[in-house]
Design a protein around this motif. Structure first.
Motif, PDB file in Angstrom:
ATOM      1  N   GLN A 146      21.588  -6.165  -8.196  1.00 42.41           N
ATOM      2  CA  GLN A 146      21.636  -7.610  -8.025  1.00 42.41           C
ATOM      3  C   GLN A 146      20.475  -8.065  -7.145  1.00 42.41           C
ATOM      4  OE1 GLN A 146      23.760  -8.871 -10.446  1.00 42.41           O
ATOM      5  NE2 GLN A 146      23.959 -10.447  -8.863  1.00 42.41           N
ATOM      6  N   PRO A 147      19.667  -9.035  -7.615  1.00 44.83           N
ATOM      7  CA  PRO A 147      18.614  -9.532  -6.721  1.00 44.83           C
ATOM      8  C   PRO A 147      19.220 -10.271  -5.531  1.00 44.83           C
ATOM      9  CG  PRO A 147      18.683 -10.811  -8.769  1.00 44.83           C
ATOM     10  CD  PRO A 147      19.687  -9.699  -8.919  1.00 44.83           C
ATOM     11  N   VAL A 148      18.678 -10.019  -4.373  1.00 43.79           N
ATOM     12  CA  VAL A 148      19.143 -10.707  -3.168  1.00 43.79           C
ATOM     13  C   VAL A 148      17.931 -11.307  -2.481  1.00 43.79           C
ATOM     14  CG1 VAL A 148      20.278 -10.430  -0.919  1.00 43.79           C
ATOM     15  CG2 VAL A 148      21.005  -9.016  -2.862  1.00 43.79           C
ATOM     16  N   ASN A 149      17.964 -12.620  -2.254  1.00 43.57           N
ATOM     17  CA  ASN A 149      16.856 -13.250  -1.549  1.00 43.57           C
ATOM     18  C   ASN A 149      17.060 -13.044  -0.060  1.00 43.57           C
ATOM     19  OD1 ASN A 149      15.350 -15.657  -0.243  1.00 43.57           O
ATOM     20  ND2 ASN A 149      14.565 -15.536  -2.344  1.00 43.57           N
ATOM     21  N   ASN A 150      16.332 -12.112   0.491  1.00 45.23           N
ATOM     22  CA  ASN A 150      16.514 -11.773   1.901  1.00 45.23           C
ATOM     23  C   ASN A 150      15.167 -11.347   2.478  1.00 45.23           C
ATOM     24  OD1 ASN A 150      17.787 -11.112   4.360  1.00 45.23           O
ATOM     25  ND2 ASN A 150      17.885  -8.956   3.751  1.00 45.23           N
ATOM     26  N   ALA A 151      14.559 -12.245   3.233  1.00 47.35           N
ATOM     27  CA  ALA A 151      13.282 -11.917   3.869  1.00 47.35           C
ATOM     28  C   ALA A 151      13.585 -11.131   5.132  1.00 47.35           C
ATOM     29  CB  ALA A 151      12.522 -13.206   4.198  1.00 47.35           C
ATOM     30  N   VAL A 152      13.176  -9.879   5.163  1.00 47.04           N
ATOM     31  CA  VAL A 152      13.512  -9.049   6.322  1.00 47.04           C
ATOM     32  C   VAL A 152      12.439  -9.199   7.393  1.00 47.04           C
ATOM     33  CG1 VAL A 152      14.750  -7.393   4.912  1.00 47.04           C
ATOM     34  CG2 VAL A 152      12.353  -6.976   5.465  1.00 47.04           C
ATOM     35  N   GLU A 153      12.798  -8.869   8.576  1.00 37.05           N
ATOM     36  CA  GLU A 153      11.872  -8.942   9.696  1.00 37.05           C
ATOM     37  C   GLU A 153      10.665  -8.052   9.415  1.00 37.05           C
ATOM     38  OE1 GLU A 153      12.121  -8.379  14.521  1.00 37.05           O
ATOM     39  OE2 GLU A 153      13.887  -8.845  13.330  1.00 37.05           O
ATOM     40  N   ALA A 154       9.479  -8.580   9.663  1.00 36.17           N
ATOM     41  CA  ALA A 154       8.266  -7.786   9.423  1.00 36.17           C
ATOM     42  C   ALA A 154       8.140  -6.718  10.499  1.00 36.17           C
ATOM     43  CB  ALA A 154       7.039  -8.698   9.437  1.00 36.17           C
ATOM     44  N   THR A 155       7.722  -5.533  10.072  1.00 38.65           N
ATOM     45  CA  THR A 155       7.525  -4.463  11.040  1.00 38.65           C
ATOM     46  C   THR A 155       6.297  -4.776  11.872  1.00 38.65           C
ATOM     47  OG1 THR A 155       8.551  -2.888   9.570  1.00 38.65           O
ATOM     48  CG2 THR A 155       7.066  -1.998  11.247  1.00 38.65           C
ATOM     49  N   ALA A 156       6.441  -4.745  13.163  1.00 38.46           N
ATOM     50  CA  ALA A 156       5.314  -5.075  14.037  1.00 38.46           C
ATOM     51  C   ALA A 156       5.162  -3.982  15.080  1.00 38.46           C
ATOM     52  CB  ALA A 156       5.550  -6.428  14.701  1.00 38.46           C
ATOM     53  N   LEU A 157       4.455  -2.917  14.691  1.00 34.52           N
ATOM     54  CA  LEU A 157       4.232  -1.834  15.650  1.00 34.52           C
ATOM     55  C   LEU A 157       3.068  -2.236  16.556  1.00 34.52           C
ATOM     56  CD1 LEU A 157       4.538   1.278  13.309  1.00 34.52           C
ATOM     57  CD2 LEU A 157       6.327   0.033  14.520  1.00 34.52           C
ATOM     58  N   SER A 158       3.003  -1.573  17.693  1.00 34.45           N
ATOM     59  CA  SER A 158       1.911  -1.893  18.607  1.00 34.45           C
ATOM     60  C   SER A 158       0.633  -1.188  18.152  1.00 34.45           C
ATOM     61  CB  SER A 158       2.293  -1.473  20.027  1.00 34.45           C
ATOM     62  OG  SER A 158       2.628  -0.105  19.996  1.00 34.45           O
ATOM     63  N   PHE A 159      -0.527  -1.657  18.663  1.00 36.66           N
ATOM     64  CA  PHE A 159      -1.815  -1.044  18.332  1.00 36.66           C
ATOM     65  C   PHE A 159      -1.813   0.411  18.799  1.00 36.66           C
ATOM     66  CE2 PHE A 159      -6.195   0.062  19.278  1.00 36.66           C
ATOM     67  CZ  PHE A 159      -6.814  -0.319  18.098  1.00 36.66           C
ATOM     68  N   PRO A 160      -2.303   1.368  18.087  1.00 35.99           N
ATOM     69  CA  PRO A 160      -3.051   1.205  16.829  1.00 35.99           C
ATOM     70  C   PRO A 160      -2.179   1.320  15.580  1.00 35.99           C
ATOM     71  CG  PRO A 160      -3.217   3.464  17.571  1.00 35.99           C
ATOM     72  CD  PRO A 160      -2.319   2.762  18.556  1.00 35.99           C
ATOM     73  N   PHE A 161      -0.852   1.482  15.788  1.00 35.14           N
ATOM     74  CA  PHE A 161      -0.031   1.800  14.613  1.00 35.14           C
ATOM     75  C   PHE A 161       0.163   0.594  13.691  1.00 35.14           C
ATOM     76  CE2 PHE A 161       1.327   4.626  18.113  1.00 35.14           C
ATOM     77  CZ  PHE A 161       0.797   5.792  17.621  1.00 35.14           C
ATOM     78  N   ASN A 162      -0.226  -0.600  14.203  1.00 30.48           N
ATOM     79  CA  ASN A 162      -0.125  -1.778  13.335  1.00 30.48           C
ATOM     80  C   ASN A 162      -1.278  -1.850  12.347  1.00 30.48           C
ATOM     81  OD1 ASN A 162      -1.950  -2.220  15.361  1.00 30.48           O
ATOM     82  ND2 ASN A 162      -1.460  -4.405  15.589  1.00 30.48           N
ATOM     83  N   MET A 163      -2.271  -0.973  12.479  1.00 27.17           N
ATOM     84  CA  MET A 163      -3.394  -0.921  11.532  1.00 27.17           C
ATOM     85  C   MET A 163      -2.998  -0.029  10.358  1.00 27.17           C
ATOM     86  SD  MET A 163      -5.916  -2.626  13.089  1.00 27.17           S
ATOM     87  CE  MET A 163      -4.689  -3.805  13.633  1.00 27.17           C
ATOM     88  N   ARG A 164      -2.420  -0.630   9.333  1.00 31.22           N
ATOM     89  CA  ARG A 164      -1.882   0.172   8.243  1.00 31.22           C
ATOM     90  C   ARG A 164      -2.954   1.017   7.545  1.00 31.22           C
ATOM     91  NH1 ARG A 164       3.374  -1.042   5.838  1.00 31.22           N
ATOM     92  NH2 ARG A 164       4.424  -2.632   7.060  1.00 31.22           N
ATOM     93  N   PHE A 165      -4.223   0.544   7.606  1.00 30.08           N
ATOM     94  CA  PHE A 165      -5.256   1.325   6.908  1.00 30.08           C
ATOM     95  C   PHE A 165      -5.386   2.714   7.520  1.00 30.08           C
ATOM     96  CE2 PHE A 165      -8.335   1.030  10.262  1.00 30.08           C
ATOM     97  CZ  PHE A 165      -8.169  -0.232  10.840  1.00 30.08           C
ATOM     98  N   GLY A 166      -4.954   2.845   8.778  1.00 30.92           N
ATOM     99  CA  GLY A 166      -5.043   4.153   9.434  1.00 30.92           C
ATOM    100  C   GLY A 166      -4.235   5.203   8.697  1.00 30.92           C
TER     101      GLY A 166
END
Lengths: 433, 589
Positions: A146-166
């Protein structure tokens, strides 16, 4: 001087270009390992079965939330990662994912927008799944959930782990293995290996982690594969090697543990209880037997359990009950009613404490948690009872828990180091699941 | 205006043993079911957990697991000439409260009736003639036979997890079991529990006297056990906290250990606690019920729960009360003998001998509710009623249930009840006493019955139920007969001191001291609508979609503890509903 500046400048330009390329050049998705016809469809129920085998529910459903709508906090050493909505909702879920995009998330850890997923998503393991299973799973999520419209909290790690390209660099290390199953036969052993290594992602907890936090052992070919790991202060026991449960328990007993969370020896607590509840109890008996068979036979001959002489010594000491130290006395007063003086408990209901991996684990978290906060087994199809052990946090001080834990870790032939009161304190405030 | 809930296929009133059995059996049919439980929810952990449960003052004396009289009670009198007064302080019997009901706080003694007890009137008539039945004795035949119920007794024993040793398997007598019991299709699900020394000592003496001792059968696990629902029990450690307590270690049979977690897995089953059913509502034509009205304690309001089938699964006293309040069956009139609802209220006639041995150590703190050895040599089917001058029987048991200090301190009669003399006697005798109990029958009489009280009402304004009950000379002769047989046996064991407790001629019922919570009858089964409230399938004769379970169905009480028959009848009834009623709802007889 000019030369030096020129060299530095050149290096900086090259570096910047390289970094730009590292950050901005689109990542490549791995192709399907099998060419299936475009009109291929999974047999009825196959996709849901893969979902259970992969335990998608556990991470992608919040406590009390809609199935697969995400929002569950996953605690990692880098910070809290929030699981995503994987219902087919086009706006907040994966409704817009093509099969190729879905596969890339599963086996390369790449989102539809080509950003990297955090490896809390076990794509290192899902990479070993067949194209058929991935297609079946895609079909299940797109058609049956079942589709559920639910915007979840964005993951916000501290630097440098917030740089997903890493994670791109991390993946060079972690995804060195080819996509697709490592085994190809259809024996129970191969089926077991396929489930353990792929969808089941057992290595995610039961293999140690490297210095870079990637799994140190994805398949049997790796030296440290399934030699034990750590989850949230709990020891995830080794699934191979001398004295490991799959080596000591009969195949049927291991399979019973997987499907019901309990057997003649032990009970599934902590994270493993959740795995039983959300995943393993839904597998067929054949598959749980296959997993047990694979684990028992992978390194050659299984062991037979031997009765340690020390077991009798402890039993005699507790029965005579003269001049007991604090730990032994606390055991008699609080534990022996169910686990008995022989430490054997009773099949499927009171876990055996002799050679129990929670009791003897290098990390004290599991044992401390169970003594302080108790434990509850999941209600499963074969064994519906939510068996509970009460906690003793209100009855025993840290010193007493430590004395009791020390007694348990050295009774009936157990041979693990003692525990100090200071080791217990951190777990007092932190209730298990 | 009462709130109204969405209609269900089935409403079950009370979530104890019979409510849980009906719930799970009918849930398997896919029916939408709601169970309404007056009390609170409770489970092994946290409600019965160690060590909080091991509290004699709280649970043994202050009775925290029981129904509170302020919540629900009845009035009691001994005969028509007395004015009944409310039972304000629990004494003679202890109805339970909360999910699991009496199934959580029982001792675990689990027996089947004898085949002869199921057709008692015919058995007496065939052997001694109708003439030996006193005019006011209203015993009858159950409209269902032992043979018909046997598979359902066995089923209940498997579900509940009963330990014991069979004495008669398909007619073949087995060494070590009860040779006088009805036939069994199979051995007990678990081997018998080991006995403490008092039981073993009794068994030795009984054997020497030519009797046939066998281990007491009980819903106490002698080893780890898994039943057909996958529900589990752990081996008992003989802590001695059974009756009046919930078991802290999953060792005593209860709805919690045998059924509830499986039942809760069914999406078509729900239950609501703190929901006290006030009455069953009837259709305009009076031929069927439309549902029940209950008081929602949390919301503080009355709620109508419509349903196609109403199952009354409360304690016997509350079932009869609900029927009297709702017009199910014609109320019984003791003066005319007309009517059915409230008729044949039954109880139990018990007695016993206590022996003191200076040199024996019984360690009374080791025990279970179903501990020890029994004999059935003086059971219902072993007594010559014509020669002895009474109709009845008793089984005997010796086995300590506990050594709790407030209530389980047997002392020689004449000992002061407090002060230095009491202390000295406790020092001298604690751990040196054992007893033998005779658990005896109590027949049905025209004079022992239940109706609505003309004066007292409950907090909802409903009339309380009134109990009229007294001991009858026939049953006193039964217990005096037991005394005459038991005292010589006890003497043969050479105690230093010995004392008896058996009711004497002229004894009047005293509602204050605890005797037993085996209240029976009041909505008895019958083969015609004029002689009972429900038919052989526990179905109300006059409201075919109302089924009533429990000991209220007992035509007369048996000599045994009632749970085995209650459980067997519940499975028998569930089977009838599943195989006969659902496809075509109608009177089944």
């Amino acid at each position: 001087m000019k030369t030096i500046l020129r060299v530095i400048g050149g290096a900086a330009v090259l570096g910047a270009a390289g970094l730009a390329a590292f950050v901005f050049v689109p990542v490549q998705r791995t192709a399907a390992v099998t060419d299936l016809p475009a009109d291929w469809t999974a047999p009825e129920g196959a996709g849901e079965y893969v979902m259970y085998a992969g335990d998608c529910m556990a991470c992608h459903t919040a406590e009390g939330g809609q199935p697969f709508a995400g929002g569950r906090a996953i605690h990692s050493p880098m910070g809290t990662i929030w699981s995503t909505n994987i219902t087919p909702d086009p706006e907040t879920g994966i409704g817009g994912y093509s099969l190729d995009e879905f596969r890339a998330a599963m086996i390369d850890g790449i989102r539809a927008d080509r950003a990297h997923l955090y490896p809390a998503m076990p794509y290192e393991n899902y990479r070993l799944m067949t194209e058929e299973d991935i297609r079946a799973l895609y079909q299940y999520f797109m058609e049956d959930v079942q589709p559920v419209n639910n915007a979840v909290e964005a993951t916000a790690l501290s630097f440098p782990f917030n740089m997903r390209f890493g994670i791109r660099a991390w993946n060079w290390l972690a995804l060195s293995h080819d996509a697709g199953p490592a085994v190809s036969g259809d024996t129970p052993e191969d089926r077991g290996a396929y489930l353990v290594d792929g969808a089941g992602h057992c290595a995610a907890c039961h293999s140690p982690r490297t210095a870079f936090m990637s799994q140190d052992g994805i398949t049997k070919a790796d030296a440290n594969y399934l030699t034990g790991g750590e989850v949230d202060g709990w020891h995830a026991p080794a699934l191979r090697g001398p004295g490991s449960a799959p080596k000591v328990w009969a195949v049927e007993e291991m399979a019973a543990y997987l499907s019901t969370g309990r057997n003649a020896h032990s009970a599934a607590n902590g994270e493993m209880g959740l795995v039983v509840r959300d995943s393993l109890q839904h597998l067929t008996d054949e598959d749980n037997l296959a997993i047990a068979t694979y684990l028992r036979t992978m390194d050659g001959a299984p062991e037979t359990a031997s009765v340690a002489e020390a077991a009798t010594t402890t039993e005699t000491m507790l029965t005579e009950a003269t001049d007991l130290d604090l730990g032994a006395r606390l055991y008699l007063d609080n534990c022996s009613a169910c686990h008995f003086v022989d430490g054997k408990g009773a099949a499927e209901i009171f876990p055996e404490l002799a050679n129990n991996s929670i009791v003897t684990a290098p990390q004290i978290g599991g044992l401390a948690n169970v003594i302080l906060h108790g434990a509850e087994l999941p209600s499963t199809e074969h064994r519906p009872m939510k068996l509970k052990m009460q906690g003793y946090a209100d009855r025993l001080s840290d010193e007493e828990v430590a004395a009791l834990a020390t007694f348990l870790r050295q009774a009936w032939g157990n041979d693990a180091p003692p525990v100090a009161a200071a080791d217990i304190a951190p777990f007092r405030a932190q209730a298990a699941h | 205006m009462a709130r109204q809930e969405a209609k269900k296929d089935v409403v079950i009133v009370g979530l104890g043993w019979t409510g849980a059995i009906m719930g799970i059996e009918l849930a398997q049919e896919g029916l939408e079911i709601v169970a309404l439980e007056r009390g609170h929810d409770q489970d092994t952990v946290p409600n019965f957990q160690y060590p909080q449960m091991i509290d004699e003052l709280k649970f043994g004396v202050r009775l925290k697991m029981m129904q509170k009289p302020s919540q629900q009670t009845l009035t009691v009198r001994r005969n028509e000439s007395e004015t009944a007064l409310p039972y304000r302080s629990l004494g003679s019997f202890l109805p339970g409260n909360g999910v699991g009901g009496a199934g959580t706080h029982w001792n675990g003694l689990n027996w089947r009736p004898q085949a002869e007890e199921m057709r008692l009137r015919s058995y007496v008539t065939e052997n001694w003639g109708e003439g030996i039945i006193p005019a006011d004795m209203t015993i009858g035949d159950y409209p269902v036979t032992y043979d018909e119920l046997e598979p359902f007794f066995a089923r209940f024993e498997r579900v509940a997890g009963i330990s014991g040793t069979a004495g008669n398997i398909k007619g073949e007598l087995r060494e070590g079991g009860n040779p006088f019991e009805g036939w069994r299709s199979e051995e007990y699900p678990m081997p018998a529990m080991p006995s403490t020394w008092d039981g073993a000592k009794f068994a030795e003496a009984a054997k020497a006297a030519g009797y046939h001792p066998f281990p007491s059968p009980g819903g106490i696990a002698s080893r780890a056990y898994v039943n057909e629902y996958g529900m589990q029990m752990g081996p008992c450690n003989h802590c001695g906290f059974c009756e009046r307590y919930g078991c802290f270690q999953y060792s005593k049979s209860s709805p919690q250990t045998a059924i509830l977690d499986r039942l809760k897995q069914y999406p078509n089953f729900t239950y609501r606690t703190e929901s006290e059913v006030l009455r069953v509502e009837m259709a305009a034509d009076g031929k069927t019920a439309t549902g029940v009205t209950y008081f929602d304690e949390k919301a503080g309001e009355e709620v109508f729960q419509p349903a196609d089938i109403v199952i009354l699964a409360t304690y016997q006293l509350n079932n009869v009360h609900l029927m009297l309040l709702s017009g199910i069956g014609q109320p019984y009139d003791a003066r005319t003998g007309e009517g059915v609802t409230g008729k044949n209220y039954g109880y139990q006639m018990n007695g016993g001998v206590t022996m003191f041995f200076k040199d024996e150590h019984f360690n009374p703190f080791i025990g279970t509710g179903a501990n020890g050895f029994c004999i059935d040599d003086f059971g219902m089917n072993n007594i010559d009623y014509g020669a002895e001058g009474f109709i009845g029987g008793a089984y005997w048991r010796s086995g300590q249930t506990n050594g709790q200090p407030i209530r389980s301190m047997p002392l020689p009669s004449g000992t002061p009840t407090w002060g230095a003399g009491w202390k000295q006697a406790v020092g001298e005798w604690y751990g040196h006493a054992m007893s033998i109990g005779a658990h005896g029958s109590c027949m049905s009489y025209a004079t022992n019955h239940l109706d609505l009280d003309p004066t007292y009402t409950d907090r909802h304004g409903r009339p309380l139920m009134r109990m009229t009950f007294n001991w009858n000379a026939n049953d006193i002769r039964q217990t005096q007969f037991m005394k005459s047989k038991m005292e010589p046996l006890a003497q043969s064991m050479n105690p230093d001191l010995m004392q008896s407790s058996f009711k004497k001629e002229g004894a009047q019922y005293d509602v204050r001291p605890y005797q037993t919570t085996h209240n029976t009858g009041g909505h008895i089964m019958s083969d015609t609508p004029t002689t009972g409230v429900v038919n052989r399938y526990s179905q109300a004769w006059d409201k075919h979609n109302v089924f009533a379970l429990g000991a209220g169905n007992f035509v007369q009480n048996t000599q045994y503890n009632p749970t085995g028959l209650v459980g067997g009848l519940a499975y028998w009834t569930a089977h009838a509903i599943r195989t006969q009623y659902l496809s075509n709802p109608r009177p089944l007889v």
